[in-house]
Write a protein that holds these residues in place. Structure first.
Motif, PDB file in Angstrom:
ATOM      1  N   ALA A   1      38.634  41.097 -19.062  1.00 38.59           N
ATOM      2  CA  ALA A   1      38.759  42.726 -18.542  1.00 38.59           C
ATOM      3  C   ALA A   1      37.809  43.458 -19.340  1.00 38.59           C
ATOM      4  O   ALA A   1      37.275  43.191 -20.267  1.00 38.59           O
ATOM      5  CB  ALA A   1      40.313  43.066 -18.495  1.00 38.59           C
TER       6      ALA A   1
ATOM      7  N   ARG B   1      38.947  49.724 -20.772  1.00 34.34           N
ATOM      8  CA  ARG B   1      40.269  50.221 -20.135  1.00 34.34           C
ATOM      9  C   ARG B   1      41.296  50.369 -20.912  1.00 34.34           C
ATOM     10  O   ARG B   1      41.805  49.258 -21.587  1.00 34.34           O
ATOM     11  CB  ARG B   1      40.456  49.483 -18.740  1.00 34.34           C
ATOM     12  CG  ARG B   1      41.498  49.817 -17.747  1.00 34.34           C
ATOM     13  CD  ARG B   1      41.645  48.847 -16.732  1.00 34.34           C
ATOM     14  NE  ARG B   1      42.312  49.321 -15.573  1.00 34.34           N
ATOM     15  CZ  ARG B   1      42.220  50.003 -14.632  1.00 34.34           C
ATOM     16  NH1 ARG B   1      40.931  50.287 -14.365  1.00 34.34           N
ATOM     17  NH2 ARG B   1      43.104  50.161 -13.611  1.00 34.34           N
TER      18      ARG B   1
ATOM     19  N   GLU C   1      37.882  53.198 -12.662  1.00 41.19           N
ATOM     20  CA  GLU C   1      36.594  53.197 -13.264  1.00 41.19           C
ATOM     21  C   GLU C   1      35.419  53.664 -12.407  1.00 41.19           C
ATOM     22  O   GLU C   1      35.254  52.849 -11.331  1.00 41.19           O
ATOM     23  CB  GLU C   1      36.442  51.948 -14.036  1.00 41.19           C
ATOM     24  CG  GLU C   1      35.130  51.605 -15.002  1.00 41.19           C
ATOM     25  CD  GLU C   1      35.327  50.274 -15.755  1.00 41.19           C
ATOM     26  OE1 GLU C   1      34.144  50.012 -16.476  1.00 41.19           O
ATOM     27  OE2 GLU C   1      36.169  49.505 -15.515  1.00 41.19           O
TER      28      GLU C   1
ATOM     29  N   LEU D   1      34.102  43.055 -15.446  1.00 39.44           N
ATOM     30  CA  LEU D   1      35.113  43.582 -14.684  1.00 39.44           C
ATOM     31  C   LEU D   1      36.167  42.599 -14.175  1.00 39.44           C
ATOM     32  O   LEU D   1      36.915  42.789 -12.999  1.00 39.44           O
ATOM     33  CB  LEU D   1      34.594  44.319 -13.328  1.00 39.44           C
ATOM     34  CG  LEU D   1      33.616  45.408 -13.605  1.00 39.44           C
ATOM     35  CD1 LEU D   1      32.853  46.045 -12.561  1.00 39.44           C
ATOM     36  CD2 LEU D   1      34.390  46.576 -14.408  1.00 39.44           C
TER      37      LEU D   1
ATOM     38  N   ARG E   1      39.911  42.673 -11.938  1.00 40.05           N
ATOM     39  CA  ARG E   1      40.048  43.875 -11.128  1.00 40.05           C
ATOM     40  C   ARG E   1      40.484  43.466  -9.606  1.00 40.05           C
ATOM     41  O   ARG E   1      40.009  42.314  -9.253  1.00 40.05           O
ATOM     42  CB  ARG E   1      39.031  44.746 -11.137  1.00 40.05           C
ATOM     43  CG  ARG E   1      38.671  45.189 -12.453  1.00 40.05           C
ATOM     44  CD  ARG E   1      39.679  45.856 -13.307  1.00 40.05           C
ATOM     45  NE  ARG E   1      39.238  46.273 -14.559  1.00 40.05           N
ATOM     46  CZ  ARG E   1      38.764  47.245 -14.864  1.00 40.05           C
ATOM     47  NH1 ARG E   1      38.283  48.208 -13.728  1.00 40.05           N
ATOM     48  NH2 ARG E   1      38.203  47.811 -16.091  1.00 40.05           N
ATOM     49  N   ASP E   2      41.318  44.188  -8.967  1.00 43.31           N
ATOM     50  CA  ASP E   2      41.525  43.766  -7.745  1.00 43.31           C
ATOM     51  C   ASP E   2      40.605  43.959  -6.575  1.00 43.31           C
ATOM     52  O   ASP E   2      40.461  42.960  -5.751  1.00 43.31           O
ATOM     53  CB  ASP E   2      42.825  44.961  -6.783  1.00 43.31           C
ATOM     54  CG  ASP E   2      44.027  44.932  -7.959  1.00 43.31           C
ATOM     55  OD1 ASP E   2      44.307  43.637  -8.588  1.00 43.31           O
ATOM     56  OD2 ASP E   2      44.956  46.037  -7.795  1.00 43.31           O
TER      57      ASP E   2
ATOM     58  N   ILE F   1      36.372  45.845  -5.654  1.00 43.31           N
ATOM     59  CA  ILE F   1      35.416  46.918  -6.254  1.00 43.31           C
ATOM     60  C   ILE F   1      34.697  47.536  -4.926  1.00 43.31           C
ATOM     61  O   ILE F   1      34.849  46.946  -3.898  1.00 43.31           O
ATOM     62  CB  ILE F   1      34.353  46.603  -7.277  1.00 43.31           C
ATOM     63  CG1 ILE F   1      33.376  45.691  -6.583  1.00 43.31           C
ATOM     64  CG2 ILE F   1      35.031  46.096  -8.520  1.00 43.31           C
ATOM     65  CD1 ILE F   1      32.299  45.403  -7.591  1.00 43.31           C
TER      66      ILE F   1
ATOM     67  N   PRO G   1      35.235  40.719  -9.018  1.00 40.70           N
ATOM     68  CA  PRO G   1      36.086  41.130  -8.203  1.00 40.70           C
ATOM     69  C   PRO G   1      35.473  41.163  -6.900  1.00 40.70           C
ATOM     70  O   PRO G   1      34.347  41.405  -6.408  1.00 40.70           O
ATOM     71  CB  PRO G   1      36.357  42.646  -8.653  1.00 40.70           C
ATOM     72  CG  PRO G   1      35.687  42.488 -10.197  1.00 40.70           C
ATOM     73  CD  PRO G   1      34.639  41.590 -10.204  1.00 40.70           C
TER      74      PRO G   1
ATOM     75  N   PRO H   1      40.230  50.576  -7.695  1.00 37.17           N
ATOM     76  CA  PRO H   1      40.179  50.265  -9.085  1.00 37.17           C
ATOM     77  C   PRO H   1      38.717  50.701  -9.763  1.00 37.17           C
ATOM     78  O   PRO H   1      38.471  51.268 -10.660  1.00 37.17           O
ATOM     79  CB  PRO H   1      40.560  49.199  -9.398  1.00 37.17           C
ATOM     80  CG  PRO H   1      41.382  48.712  -8.296  1.00 37.17           C
ATOM     81  CD  PRO H   1      40.713  49.665  -6.871  1.00 37.17           C
ATOM     82  N   VAL H   2      37.643  50.204  -9.113  1.00 31.50           N
ATOM     83  CA  VAL H   2      36.222  50.365  -9.800  1.00 31.50           C
ATOM     84  C   VAL H   2      35.317  50.734  -8.689  1.00 31.50           C
ATOM     85  O   VAL H   2      35.368  50.162  -7.486  1.00 31.50           O
ATOM     86  CB  VAL H   2      35.846  48.699 -10.337  1.00 31.50           C
ATOM     87  CG1 VAL H   2      34.415  48.946 -10.872  1.00 31.50           C
ATOM     88  CG2 VAL H   2      37.011  48.427 -11.454  1.00 31.50           C
TER      89      VAL H   2
END
Length: 268
Positions: free
Chosen positions: A11, A15, A22, A59, A62-63, A65, A92, A191-192
């Protein structure tokens, strides 16, 4: 050579708080010229692709981007290359196609009756010079271009020197800050967000957070900004520093001339 993306693999190492979003601001790749709005060199595309693969590792987990870019060709091609690198490295999931976002655009120049970013202003400047037009923006732009021609630091000149026809650094900082706050405060924040943008904007944001101009970022270099819904304090990571940035959620009156004039009138 691209500067490394600091990563622990699983990750992003930056964070630290649950609920943060982010925003990764990426300087566009090497462009073919700044005399007009064109895309990247082969080297620029390669470096942007490599940055995408590095971000895939940073990244990981992460769910999803989203990808945004300044509305220039060099930023668009950077976003496309970043997407290819992220996808090929199994980063991601990317939500949708890269989209232009004027909020993350380059600083602009008021060229008489139209606003253009520097590469877009160049053709107007050449035409004005050829026809003998005299205007304040032509003088401002000539001084900026002279630093570029000499290989010095035109962006640093913009940061330090009042140029009445140029969008000032503080206006860029407010524009970026509001855009990041809006991403954080969205009903379903992503999230990103990875944004391909321009060096002057990165330098202005970093200088605001750290209290000093930290110099020109490399092509493809990144600034990581973390923001939390409803909070004014963001965290900015650039190179070897971590700083706090108070997001400018409202525009001061001196950036809104009509409001400023009213306020001054009320004091007289």
């Amino acid at each position: 050579m691209l500067p490394p993306v600091r990563s622990t693999g699983a990750a992003s190492p930056f964070r630290t708080h649950a609920g943060e979003i982010e925003v990764v601001l990426v300087r566009h790749g090497e462009t073919r010229t700044y005399d007009r709005d064109v895309g990247l060199t082969a080297r620029g595309k390669h470096h942007a692709y490599a940055r995408g693969t590095a971000l895939a590792r940073a990244l990981a987990g992460r769910d999803r981007i989203i990808l945004r870019h300044a509305p220039t060709e060099r930023a668009r091609e950077t976003a496309e290359a970043l997407r290819s690198g992220l996808t090929d490295a199994s980063g991601p999931p990317i939500a949708g196609d890269p989209k232009p976002d004027p909020a993350f655009g380059n600083f602009r120049i008021w060229c008489g009756d139209t606003a253009r970013e520097p590469s877009g202003a160049y053709a107007l400047y050449q035409k004005a010079r050829n026809t003998g037009t005299v205007a304040g923006w032509i003088t401002d732009f000539a001084r900026y271009l002279e630093r570029q021609r000499l290989g010095s630091d035109p962006v640093g000149y913009w940061l330090r020197q009042p140029l009445p026809s140029f969008e000032p650094p503080i206006a860029v900082v407010h524009r970026f800050g509001r855009a990041i706050a809006e991403l954080a405060d969205a009903d379903d924040p992503t999230p990103v967000t990875v944004v391909a943008t321009h060096s002057g904007c990165l330098r202005a944001v970093v200088a605001t957070a750290s209290g000093k101009d930290r110099g020109e970022p490399e092509n493809g270099e990144t600034v990581h900004v973390f923001a939390t819904p409803g909070r004014d304090v963001a965290t900015v990571h650039y190179r070897d520093r971590t700083d706090q940035w108070i997001l400018p959620r409202t525009t001061p009156p001196w950036l809104r001339p009509a409001v400023f004039r009213t306020a001054v009138d009320g004091l007289t």
